[in-house]
Scaffold this motif. Sequence first.
Motif, PDB file in Angstrom:
ATOM      1  N   HIS A 292     -14.587   7.700   0.723  1.00  0.00           N
ATOM      2  CA  HIS A 292     -15.201   6.488   0.985  1.00  0.00           C
ATOM      3  C   HIS A 292     -16.149   6.954   1.997  1.00  0.00           C
ATOM      4  CE1 HIS A 292     -11.163   4.750   1.445  1.00  0.00           C
ATOM      5  NE2 HIS A 292     -11.191   5.846   0.902  1.00  0.00           N
TER       6      HIS A 292
ATOM      7  N   LEU B 202      -4.852  20.108   8.338  1.00  0.00           N
ATOM      8  CA  LEU B 202      -4.136  18.801   8.527  1.00  0.00           C
ATOM      9  C   LEU B 202      -4.937  17.654   7.976  1.00  0.00           C
ATOM     10  CD1 LEU B 202      -2.591  19.130  11.830  1.00  0.00           C
ATOM     11  CD2 LEU B 202      -1.347  18.921   9.759  1.00  0.00           C
ATOM     12  N   ILE B 203      -6.365  17.838   8.275  1.00  0.00           N
ATOM     13  CA  ILE B 203      -7.667  16.710   8.083  1.00  0.00           C
ATOM     14  C   ILE B 203      -8.155  16.984   6.642  1.00  0.00           C
ATOM     15  CG2 ILE B 203      -7.715  16.042  10.389  1.00  0.00           C
ATOM     16  CD1 ILE B 203     -10.224  17.554  10.612  1.00  0.00           C
ATOM     17  N   GLY B 204      -7.269  17.725   5.861  1.00  0.00           N
ATOM     18  CA  GLY B 204      -7.745  17.570   4.414  1.00  0.00           C
ATOM     19  C   GLY B 204      -8.791  18.745   3.819  1.00  0.00           C
TER      20      GLY B 204
ATOM     21  N   ALA C 268      -7.477  16.141  -0.979  1.00  0.00           N
ATOM     22  CA  ALA C 268      -8.135  14.915  -1.217  1.00  0.00           C
ATOM     23  C   ALA C 268      -7.408  13.802  -0.511  1.00  0.00           C
ATOM     24  CB  ALA C 268      -8.612  14.837  -2.624  1.00  0.00           C
ATOM     25  N   HIS C 269      -6.083  13.914  -1.073  1.00  0.00           N
ATOM     26  CA  HIS C 269      -5.127  12.942  -0.358  1.00  0.00           C
ATOM     27  C   HIS C 269      -5.275  12.677   1.090  1.00  0.00           C
ATOM     28  CE1 HIS C 269      -1.645  10.246   0.156  1.00  0.00           C
ATOM     29  NE2 HIS C 269      -1.318  11.218   1.011  1.00  0.00           N
ATOM     30  N   ARG C 270      -5.110  13.910   1.809  1.00  0.00           N
ATOM     31  CA  ARG C 270      -5.341  13.756   3.140  1.00  0.00           C
ATOM     32  C   ARG C 270      -6.582  13.338   3.815  1.00  0.00           C
ATOM     33  NH1 ARG C 270      -2.705  19.990   4.451  1.00  0.00           N
ATOM     34  NH2 ARG C 270      -0.593  19.408   3.743  1.00  0.00           N
ATOM     35  N   ARG C 271      -7.556  13.462   3.064  1.00  0.00           N
ATOM     36  CA  ARG C 271      -9.114  13.089   3.571  1.00  0.00           C
ATOM     37  C   ARG C 271      -9.255  11.493   3.570  1.00  0.00           C
ATOM     38  NH1 ARG C 271     -11.096  17.715   0.932  1.00  0.00           N
ATOM     39  NH2 ARG C 271     -11.716  16.687  -0.816  1.00  0.00           N
ATOM     40  N   ARG C 272      -8.352  10.849   2.803  1.00  0.00           N
ATOM     41  CA  ARG C 272      -8.363   9.544   2.803  1.00  0.00           C
ATOM     42  C   ARG C 272      -7.382   8.780   3.980  1.00  0.00           C
ATOM     43  NH1 ARG C 272      -9.813   8.682  -2.559  1.00  0.00           N
ATOM     44  NH2 ARG C 272     -10.100  10.839  -3.271  1.00  0.00           N
ATOM     45  N   ILE C 273      -6.611   9.900   4.645  1.00  0.00           N
ATOM     46  CA  ILE C 273      -5.872   9.068   5.691  1.00  0.00           C
ATOM     47  C   ILE C 273      -6.429   9.855   6.896  1.00  0.00           C
ATOM     48  CG2 ILE C 273      -3.751   9.156   6.734  1.00  0.00           C
ATOM     49  CD1 ILE C 273      -2.463   9.461   3.879  1.00  0.00           C
TER      50      ILE C 273
ATOM     51  N   ILE D 122       3.026  10.304  -4.428  1.00  0.00           N
ATOM     52  CA  ILE D 122       2.453  11.385  -3.928  1.00  0.00           C
ATOM     53  C   ILE D 122       3.218  12.764  -3.680  1.00  0.00           C
ATOM     54  CG2 ILE D 122       0.665  10.491  -2.702  1.00  0.00           C
ATOM     55  CD1 ILE D 122       2.316  10.792  -0.108  1.00  0.00           C
TER      56      ILE D 122
ATOM     57  N   CYS E 219       0.637   5.384  -6.596  1.00  0.00           N
ATOM     58  CA  CYS E 219       0.622   6.903  -7.053  1.00  0.00           C
ATOM     59  C   CYS E 219       1.697   7.582  -6.247  1.00  0.00           C
ATOM     60  CB  CYS E 219      -0.721   7.717  -6.727  1.00  0.00           C
ATOM     61  SG  CYS E 219      -0.526   9.248  -6.725  1.00  0.00           S
TER      62      CYS E 219
ATOM     63  N   ASP F 150      -8.903   3.949   4.873  1.00  0.00           N
ATOM     64  CA  ASP F 150      -8.236   2.825   4.720  1.00  0.00           C
ATOM     65  C   ASP F 150      -6.926   2.814   5.549  1.00  0.00           C
ATOM     66  OD1 ASP F 150      -9.835   2.054   3.118  1.00  0.00           O
ATOM     67  OD2 ASP F 150      -8.720   2.327   1.205  1.00  0.00           O
ATOM     68  N   LEU F 151      -6.224   4.090   5.792  1.00  0.00           N
ATOM     69  CA  LEU F 151      -5.131   4.153   6.548  1.00  0.00           C
ATOM     70  C   LEU F 151      -5.304   5.067   7.533  1.00  0.00           C
ATOM     71  CD1 LEU F 151      -1.999   3.614   6.310  1.00  0.00           C
ATOM     72  CD2 LEU F 151      -1.855   5.543   4.720  1.00  0.00           C
TER      73      LEU F 151
ATOM     74  N   LEU G  58       3.812  23.561   2.201  1.00  0.00           N
ATOM     75  CA  LEU G  58       3.844  23.042   0.970  1.00  0.00           C
ATOM     76  C   LEU G  58       3.927  23.977  -0.080  1.00  0.00           C
ATOM     77  CD1 LEU G  58       1.945  19.790   1.107  1.00  0.00           C
ATOM     78  CD2 LEU G  58       4.250  19.943   1.628  1.00  0.00           C
TER      79      LEU G  58
ATOM     80  N   VAL H 112       1.720   5.943  -2.813  1.00  0.00           N
ATOM     81  CA  VAL H 112       0.666   5.361  -1.980  1.00  0.00           C
ATOM     82  C   VAL H 112      -0.346   4.932  -2.882  1.00  0.00           C
ATOM     83  CG1 VAL H 112      -0.998   6.022  -0.211  1.00  0.00           C
ATOM     84  CG2 VAL H 112       0.996   7.166   0.038  1.00  0.00           C
ATOM     85  N   ASP H 113      -0.654   3.403  -2.736  1.00  0.00           N
ATOM     86  CA  ASP H 113      -1.432   2.894  -4.047  1.00  0.00           C
ATOM     87  C   ASP H 113      -0.885   3.349  -5.303  1.00  0.00           C
ATOM     88  OD1 ASP H 113      -2.992   1.310  -2.450  1.00  0.00           O
ATOM     89  OD2 ASP H 113      -4.823   2.941  -2.429  1.00  0.00           O
TER      90      ASP H 113
ATOM     91  N   LEU I  76       1.417  13.714   3.394  1.00  0.00           N
ATOM     92  CA  LEU I  76       1.632  14.673   2.491  1.00  0.00           C
ATOM     93  C   LEU I  76       1.348  16.158   3.356  1.00  0.00           C
ATOM     94  CD1 LEU I  76       2.700  15.201  -0.039  1.00  0.00           C
ATOM     95  CD2 LEU I  76       0.535  15.040  -1.017  1.00  0.00           C
TER      96      LEU I  76
ATOM     97  N   HIS J  55      -6.353   7.933  -6.565  1.00  0.00           N
ATOM     98  CA  HIS J  55      -6.476   9.505  -6.437  1.00  0.00           C
ATOM     99  C   HIS J  55      -7.354  10.006  -7.778  1.00  0.00           C
ATOM    100  CE1 HIS J  55      -4.099  10.003  -2.853  1.00  0.00           C
ATOM    101  NE2 HIS J  55      -3.537   8.941  -3.494  1.00  0.00           N
TER     102      HIS J  55
ATOM    103  N   GLY K  27     -12.724  11.900  -7.451  1.00  0.00           N
ATOM    104  CA  GLY K  27     -12.636  13.302  -6.359  1.00  0.00           C
ATOM    105  C   GLY K  27     -13.248  12.517  -4.856  1.00  0.00           C
TER     106      GLY K  27
ATOM    107  N   MET L  64      -7.659   3.339  -2.203  1.00  0.00           N
ATOM    108  CA  MET L  64      -7.268   4.637  -2.376  1.00  0.00           C
ATOM    109  C   MET L  64      -6.764   5.008  -3.884  1.00  0.00           C
ATOM    110  SD  MET L  64      -6.046   5.797   1.182  1.00  0.00           S
ATOM    111  CE  MET L  64      -4.519   6.015   0.798  1.00  0.00           C
TER     112      MET L  64
ATOM    113  N   MET M  45       0.982  -0.971   0.073  1.00  0.00           N
ATOM    114  CA  MET M  45      -0.113  -0.220   0.247  1.00  0.00           C
ATOM    115  C   MET M  45       0.945   1.149   0.142  1.00  0.00           C
ATOM    116  SD  MET M  45      -2.786   0.980   2.769  1.00  0.00           S
ATOM    117  CE  MET M  45      -4.269   2.005   2.185  1.00  0.00           C
TER     118      MET M  45
END
Lengths: 221, 321
Positions: free
Chosen positions: B9, B228-230, A76-81, A66, A64, A157-158, B320, A61-62, A50, B3, B6, B1, A1
């Motif tokens: 889950h 931090l949380i997106g 969007a990436h951070r929201r998956r974690i 990053i 991709c 997932d993570l 960033l 990550v998967d 990230l 990317h 958009g 996961m 992963m």
Amino acid sequence: MIRLDRVSKRYPGGHEALTELSLEIPRGSFTFITGHSGAGKSTLLKLIALLERPTRGQVLVDGCNIARLPRRRIPAHRRRIGMIFQDHRLLHDRTVFDNVALPLVIAGADPREIPRRVRAALDRVGLLGQERARPITLSSGEQQRVGIARAVVNRPDLLLADEPTGNLDPDLSREIMHLFERFHARGTTILIATHDLALVRELRHPVIRLQHGRLVERDAA
Amino acid sequence: MKHATGTGHGGRRLTPPLAWLHHHLHTLLDTLGRLSHTPLPTLMTCAVVGVALALPTVMLTLVHNLQRLGGAWQAGVGYTLFLDPGLPDDKAARLAERLRHWPELAAVRFLDRAAARRDFERLSGFHDALEALDENPFPPVILVTPADPDPAPERGEALRRRLAALPGVDLAQFDLQWVRRFRALMAILERGVWAVGCLLGLAVLFVVGNTIRLEIGNRREEIEVTRLIGATEGFVRRPFLYMGFWYGVVGGLLAGLLEEVLILWLAPPVAHLARLYGSDFRLQGMGPAALLALLATGAVLGWGGAWLAVGRHLRRSDPLA
């Protein structure tokens, strides 16, 4: 992963937190990252979430990379974690409910569904009765559990946790770790940075040991 | 996961436009609630915005009133034809009759010698002085109003020359001249007001920007955590933009209120002065359309000021970037 390929991170001022680090974390695993302060544990987690970009190398990550993800796709990436911090990073002017609901609000979830999902997340960390409380009125262990509820409310997932038990006594620490094991049992990939070696030995999960930004030991437990 | 897509889950989401609308509406009201928690500082900022917007608003309203006054004067003002003093009244009347058929003239009014004298007596108050004269010194007069209420200077002058060249006309005078000068003056004044307005608008931009900058400082923690949380940049920016929006709108409302109060206060003495001149001129406040424009201006300036502050902060605080 997750796969790191010769990743280095150098901070402005010259301090190199990670040096040519390569490792792989399989899907569905439960992995500890250990090492002294300054070994690069936090930096590793920040690169995966990230929160920071590597100076060199690839973070996949998967599949991709990053490290190359354009800025507008970072949120969007951070929201998956799900990310958990040692100092909880809760908002103290909001209730426990609002704190846990925040990722859902950010993700644009259906507002009619938010209360149910927030309660489900609070239920899983054993804080169902505390929705209306302010985080500041809770104990440190409870605050950390609010932080965990916030991290899992979006069912990521993570899960990444940076010293989640850093401020807790051994019993509370064990409790928090068991919480992570329950999420792991449901299929979530868990990556925890900690220097609580006693607990790490007790729990028998794979360990990645860092020293001065390099991988020194990979113990499959 | 993956990317590529958009959506994340877990759980239902509203369709994007609906979720967007819901979030905006929620932020709009949430921001208003937040502002009402600190009424005094909020009102102070709104008052500064209000006063800054009220000044050009009041001046603009007064200029528009003066322009309306100029427009009222202009109606019925045109050329005065002084006829030869020796011209008999019946010949003068025939000349006036001929002028009535000119298409470039809207109205023609003929005053015979006696009427011209009466007019002068009424307007000047020199009744006793005129009594002392043996004979009527006034020539017959024809007042003409051009069909074009605001002719170009050269065309106005050409018409005056044609009228002056008519047999029996001693002197043709262009009465519109001073009204036109007045209007030109008003145009300059209006521009000046707009210039002052732009400067004060800039002041509003900076006042709101600075207030938002302080608010960003107070909520640094919240910004960091949501990032931090997106949270997207838009999500972080939005509450501050709406805060600026509210400052602008409430400030605009205060400005409108101040303007109305000032006009109400000025109206009685202005009406009194107008009565002394035999006019029924009344000072008018701005209409609903102008009020709407004022609120929109406030909203745009508040939003813009917030945008400046947030944009600068977000660029600086993003690790960033």
